[in-house]
Design an enzyme around this catalytic site. Structure first.
Site: not given
Length: 431
Positions: A225, A401-403, A405
Site C-alpha cells: 500500500p 510502505d504505509h503498512r 511507515i
C-alpha cells in the site's frame, strides 16, 4: 563425435532465457570459447561460449524461442570423444531400468554400472524463502529424466510402490504440460481474434526484460500500500558548492552531478530512520531492518529500466559515489552490466529530473520499503527571512510502505533530507 550442449545455469536464479541471435549457423566450424548465441534473460543479455571445438550439426531452437536451463539447444560434432552421448545415455538407460525393478522400494539406491554416473542429488533439499520442498520417492534416473524434460518432480503423482515416481509418470506429466501449453496458445489466438481491430495498429511482443519490469511493478503496486510525501527543497548553497568544485574533477574524468550529494544525504537520513531501509516479511509479520546501505539507482536504457546498485554507500565519499554512478549507468546503457550488480538494493532513487520531469509518484522497488523520486531543479521565487528571493528549488517525492511507515515519518524523512541538502558543508561534516 556428437556433443549435445545444454543451456547452462548462468547463476543468480536464472532458469530460462530467450534466444536473441544465433552467432553461428549449421555447418560452421567453431572453436572452444567462441561465442555461439546471444541470450536475453530477465536482467541482462549475454553471449554463451562453446564448450567444444568442432562443427555445428544442428541448432535446436529458433531466434525468439525460450530455452530452459538443461535444454539441448545446439549439437556439435566434436573430435576426441570416446563415445557419442546418445549411445552412453542408451546404455545407462538400459542398466537403470533393471535396477529400478530390483530396488522398487528404495529411495536413492546407487545404480550399479561400469560407467561413471553423475552423483545423485538425493538428499539435497533446496530451502525456499517460504517453504521446504517435499521428499519424493524416485530413483536418480527418474529425477534426471524429470530435470531433462523440465518437469517438477514434486508435483508428479507416483504410481509405483509407496507412491514412488516412475519414468512413465514423468512422461505422462510432460505430455499433460504440452497439452496445457497448446490449449493456452489456442485460447490466446482465439482471444486475439475476438478483439475488434480498428485503424492502423501494431502488435509488439514484450521483451523478457520488459515482462520482468511489468511483473515487478505489478507485484509492488498490488502488494504494497503506497503513500507518497512531496516537498520542495532550497538547494541554492548546494548548487554554488557543486559549481565551485565540479571543474576541479574534470581532469579525473569525474562527472559531479547533484545525485551523489543526494545519495550521501539519503544514507544519513536512513541511519536516523531505519524503517525506510527495511523490508516487510509478510509470512512472519516481521519488519526486517537492514544496517547496510545498498542504494539502487534507476537507470533509463534502450532495453528498459534497470537499477544498478551502489553497495555500502555509507562508506564512500561523494566523489567515489559519482565515479560509481557514471560507471554503472554507462555499462547498463551499453548492456555490459553484470547480473549481481542489479541485485541487493535496500533503498532506491529515481531521477526523472534528468529528463525534465518535476514531480512523479515512484513505485517502490519490491521488496524495499521506500523510494525517493528526484525532480528537475528550477529557479523560482521563495520567501526567505521575510524577503522574496530567487532560489534553486529541488522537488522530491518519497513513496513508502504505509503498512510499516506512518505519514509523520515520511514528513520527518524529508525534513532531515532538506536540512542536509540545503547546507552541503553540514552534510559532508556529518557523513
Amino acid at each position: 563425435m556428437k556433443f549435445e550442449f545444454r543451456f547452462p545455469d548462468i547463476g543468480e536464479g536464472i532458469h530460462e532465457g530467450s534466444i536473441m541471435k544465433w552467432l553461428v549457423e549449421e555447418g560452421d566450424n567453431i572453436e572452444e570459447g567462441e561465442s555461439i548465441v546471444e541470450i536475453e534473460t530477465d536482467k541482462v543479455t549475454t553471449e554463451i561460449p562453446s564448450p567444444r571445438t568442432g562443427k555445428v550439426l544442428e541448432l535446436k531452437f529458433e531466434e525468439g524461442d525460450t530455452v530452459n536451463v538443461g535444454d539441448v539447444f545446439i549439437i556439435i560434432d566434436t573430435i576426441g570423444d570416446s563415445l557419442e552421448e546418445d549411445t552412453i545415455n542408451e546404455e545407462l538407460e538400459g542398466k537403470a531400468e533393471v535396477i529400478e525393478e530390483e530396488t522398487a522400494g528404495v529411495v536413492g539406491e546407487v545404480i550399479a554400472s561400469s560407467e561413471e554416473i553423475p552423483a545423485s542429488t538425493e538428499g539435497q533439499i533446496t530451502v525456499s524463502e517460504k517453504s521446504i520442498k517435499k521428499k519424493v520417492l524416485a530413483t536418480p534416473v527418474a529425477r534426471q529424466m524429470a530435470k531433462d524434460l523440465g518437469v517438477d518432480i514434486t508435483k508428479v503423482k507416483g504410481t509405483g510402490p509407496n507412491g514412488r515416481v516412475m519414468k512413465e509418470d514423468i512422461r505422462k506429466a510432460k505430455e499433460e504440460m504440452a497439452k496445457v501449453s497448446v490449449e493456452t496458445k489456442e485460447l490466446s489466438i482465439e482471444t486475439k481474434k475476438e478483439i475488434p481491430m480498428e485503424g492502423n495498429i501494431e502488435r509488439i511482443p514484450l521483451t523478457r526484460i520488459r515482462k520482468t519490469i511489468a511483473e515487478q511493478m505489478s507485484k509492488s503496486r498490488f502488494t504494497i500500500p503506497h503513500t507518497t510525501a512531496m516537498d520542495e527543497i532550497d538547494i541554492s548553497q548546494l548548487v554554488e558548492f557543486r559549481n565551485k568544485h565540479k571543474e576541479k574533477l574534470l581532469d579525473e574524468d569525474i562527472k559531479l552531478t547533484y545525485l551523489p550529494f543526494i545519495i550521501k544525504a539519503v544514507v544519513k537520513v536512513l541511519k536516523e530512520y531505519p524503517e525506510f531501509n527495511s523490508s516487510f516479511d509478510e509470512e512472519n509479520q516481521e519488519l526486517i531492518l537492514k544496517y547496510f546501505y545498498h542504494i539502487g539507482v534507476a537507470t533509463d536504457t534502450d532495453r528498459g529500466l534497470m537499477v544498478p546498485v551502489i553497495r555500502d554507500a555509507d562508506r564512500k565519499s561523494v566523489v567515489d559515489i559519482a565515479r560509481e554512478i557514471e560507471d554503472l549507468s554507462t555499462r547498463a546503457k551499453d548492456n555490459e552490466i553484470q547480473i549481481h550488480e542489479l541485485k541487493g538494493s535496500t533503498f532506491s532513487v529515481t531521477n526523472y529530473g534528468s529528463i525534465g520531469g518535476l514531480y512523479g509518484i515512484p513505485i517502490i522497488n519490491y521488496p524495499e520499503s521506500a523510494i525517493l523520486g528526484i525532480g528537475r531543479i528550477v529557479k523560482k521565487p521563495i520567501v526567505k527571512d521575510d524577503e522574496i528571493v530567487i532560489a534553486h528549488v529541488l522537488p522530491l517525492s518519497l513513496s513508502y510502505d504505509h503498512r510499516i511507515i506512518d505519514g509523520a515519518s515520511g514528513a520527518r524523512f524529508l525534513n532531515l533530507l532538506s536540512q542536509l541538502l540545503s547546507d552541503p558543508e553540514i552534510l559532508l561534516l556529518k557523513s
